[in-house]
Design an enzyme around this catalytic site. Sequence first.
Site, mmCIF file in Angstrom:
data_model
loop_
_atom_site.group_PDB
_atom_site.id
_atom_site.type_symbol
_atom_site.label_atom_id
_atom_site.label_comp_id
_atom_site.label_asym_id
_atom_site.label_seq_id
_atom_site.Cartn_x
_atom_site.Cartn_y
_atom_site.Cartn_z
ATOM 1 N N GLY A 59 -69.567 -1.195 24.186
ATOM 2 C CA GLY A 59 -70.287 -0.706 23.009
ATOM 3 C C GLY A 59 -70.764 -1.773 22.053
ATOM 4 O O GLY A 59 -70.906 -1.508 20.855
ATOM 5 N N ARG B 126 -74.902 16.739 38.037
ATOM 6 C CA ARG B 126 -75.480 16.029 36.880
ATOM 7 C C ARG B 126 -76.035 16.973 35.835
ATOM 8 O O ARG B 126 -75.922 16.751 34.638
ATOM 9 C CB ARG B 126 -76.654 15.138 37.327
ATOM 10 C CG ARG B 126 -76.237 13.916 38.027
ATOM 11 C CD ARG B 126 -77.416 12.966 38.228
ATOM 12 N NE ARG B 126 -77.110 12.043 39.298
ATOM 13 C CZ ARG B 126 -76.196 11.093 39.238
ATOM 14 N NH1 ARG B 126 -75.500 10.910 38.137
ATOM 15 N NH2 ARG B 126 -75.952 10.308 40.280
ATOM 16 N N ARG C 150 -74.593 6.676 33.512
ATOM 17 C CA ARG C 150 -74.947 7.871 34.275
ATOM 18 C C ARG C 150 -76.469 7.997 34.372
ATOM 19 O O ARG C 150 -77.184 7.646 33.426
ATOM 20 C CB ARG C 150 -74.424 9.133 33.582
ATOM 21 C CG ARG C 150 -72.952 9.123 33.283
ATOM 22 C CD ARG C 150 -72.097 9.281 34.497
ATOM 23 N NE ARG C 150 -72.432 10.478 35.266
ATOM 24 C CZ ARG C 150 -72.024 10.688 36.509
ATOM 25 N NH1 ARG C 150 -71.304 9.776 37.143
ATOM 26 N NH2 ARG C 150 -72.342 11.800 37.134
ATOM 27 N N ILE C 151 -76.931 8.534 35.494
ATOM 28 C CA ILE C 151 -78.365 8.816 35.626
ATOM 29 C C ILE C 151 -78.680 10.091 34.866
ATOM 30 O O ILE C 151 -77.907 11.054 34.902
ATOM 31 C CB ILE C 151 -78.751 8.930 37.112
ATOM 32 C CG1 ILE C 151 -78.642 7.545 37.753
ATOM 33 C CG2 ILE C 151 -80.148 9.516 37.294
ATOM 34 C CD1 ILE C 151 -78.797 7.536 39.248
ATOM 35 N N ASN D 4 -73.739 -2.964 21.975
ATOM 36 C CA ASN D 4 -75.058 -2.522 21.490
ATOM 37 C C ASN D 4 -74.897 -1.429 20.440
ATOM 38 O O ASN D 4 -75.594 -1.422 19.430
ATOM 39 C CB ASN D 4 -75.937 -2.036 22.646
ATOM 40 C CG ASN D 4 -76.630 -3.180 23.350
ATOM 41 O OD1 ASN D 4 -77.546 -3.791 22.810
ATOM 42 N ND2 ASN D 4 -76.172 -3.493 24.566
ATOM 43 N N HIS E 83 -81.834 -2.445 29.220
ATOM 44 C CA HIS E 83 -81.449 -2.950 30.533
ATOM 45 C C HIS E 83 -81.426 -4.483 30.487
ATOM 46 O O HIS E 83 -82.351 -5.093 29.951
ATOM 47 C CB HIS E 83 -82.451 -2.460 31.593
ATOM 48 C CG HIS E 83 -82.091 -2.898 32.971
ATOM 49 N ND1 HIS E 83 -81.035 -2.347 33.667
ATOM 50 C CD2 HIS E 83 -82.616 -3.853 33.776
ATOM 51 C CE1 HIS E 83 -80.935 -2.952 34.844
ATOM 52 N NE2 HIS E 83 -81.882 -3.864 34.929
ATOM 53 N N ASP F 12 -84.350 2.907 35.605
ATOM 54 C CA ASP F 12 -84.924 1.811 34.812
ATOM 55 C C ASP F 12 -86.421 1.638 35.059
ATOM 56 O O ASP F 12 -86.926 0.509 35.118
ATOM 57 C CB ASP F 12 -84.171 0.484 35.101
ATOM 58 C CG ASP F 12 -82.683 0.605 34.837
ATOM 59 O OD1 ASP F 12 -82.303 1.206 33.832
ATOM 60 O OD2 ASP F 12 -81.890 0.111 35.660
ATOM 61 N N ASN G 87 -83.470 3.430 26.592
ATOM 62 C CA ASN G 87 -82.419 2.706 27.312
ATOM 63 C C ASN G 87 -82.652 1.215 27.157
ATOM 64 O O ASN G 87 -83.781 0.770 26.957
ATOM 65 C CB ASN G 87 -82.441 3.061 28.804
ATOM 66 C CG ASN G 87 -81.310 2.391 29.579
ATOM 67 O OD1 ASN G 87 -80.161 2.352 29.118
ATOM 68 N ND2 ASN G 87 -81.612 1.826 30.731
ATOM 69 N N GLU H 20 -80.280 -8.506 23.303
ATOM 70 C CA GLU H 20 -80.182 -7.038 23.292
ATOM 71 C C GLU H 20 -79.851 -6.548 21.895
ATOM 72 O O GLU H 20 -80.444 -5.581 21.402
ATOM 73 C CB GLU H 20 -79.089 -6.562 24.259
ATOM 74 C CG GLU H 20 -79.389 -6.849 25.721
ATOM 75 C CD GLU H 20 -78.372 -6.200 26.659
ATOM 76 O OE1 GLU H 20 -77.838 -5.120 26.334
ATOM 77 O OE2 GLU H 20 -78.107 -6.780 27.728
#
Length: 245
Positions: free
Chosen positions: A42, A95, A121-122, A44, A139, A175, A137, A204
């Site tokens: 965490g 999901r 998770r996707i 970010n 990456h 992504d 998101n 980031e």
Amino acid sequence: MKLRNAMPAVSALNLFEPVAADRSDLGGKAKVRVAVLVSGNGTNLQSIIDHSEAGKLDVAIVCVISNRSDAYALERAEKHRIPAYHVNHRSFPDRESFDAAVLDIVKKHETELIVLAGFNRIISQVMLDAFPLAILNIHPALLPAFPGNHAQREALLHGVKIAGCTVHFVDSGTDTGPIIAQAAVPVFDADTEETLSRRILIEEHRIYPGVIQLFAEGRIRVEGRKVLIIHGTECSDDFLENPRF
Ligand code: GRF
């Protein structure tokens, strides 16, 4: 699902310093309500919280949700009195039903923007449909290179000379969504996955709050795959090189 902390809580841009003129336009308007989804450390999340508490973000972090109970990010949220939830993905058959449970919480907090910050998770169509162009998101690679897990390791194995990070809208791929911002760092001969990850993380923590603020200011326009920043400051036309010549 478990509420870790019911305490009410609130809670950062060149691109990445606050733009005073545009902030004044917000006047007395409500802050943009942000839910942060996490799975791990965490850092970010912490950066977003810190920028917010420093008054650099026109957002309120309304909840933090983790699919892992041991995510340190949950403790960070609690320390800042942000409602923190654990939703165990293993308790759901697929999901979609996991995402529906997450959406219940997100909607209960009247969320306007979902920020994925190390969420492993996707995202299913259920969540994408509920938040069109409102899920971000980050990456740790210069997409479209090295999507998926272990991006820094793959960058090193590939021998790239410049790595970095990308903030993008989430779509149904891994992504693959429209790119909003990127920052580059050099890769050194002596780098390990850890040293490179650390160098990328510094960027980031700078660009993610920056993009969130752009979103809050309504300055992100999406045209197909291309994302335009209204009144954005582009970097100079100097090129990046590594090694230097
Ligand atoms: C970051 O490198 C982010 O780019 C990736 O997962 C990592 C999360 O780190 N998606 P943290 O949990 O924010 O420290």
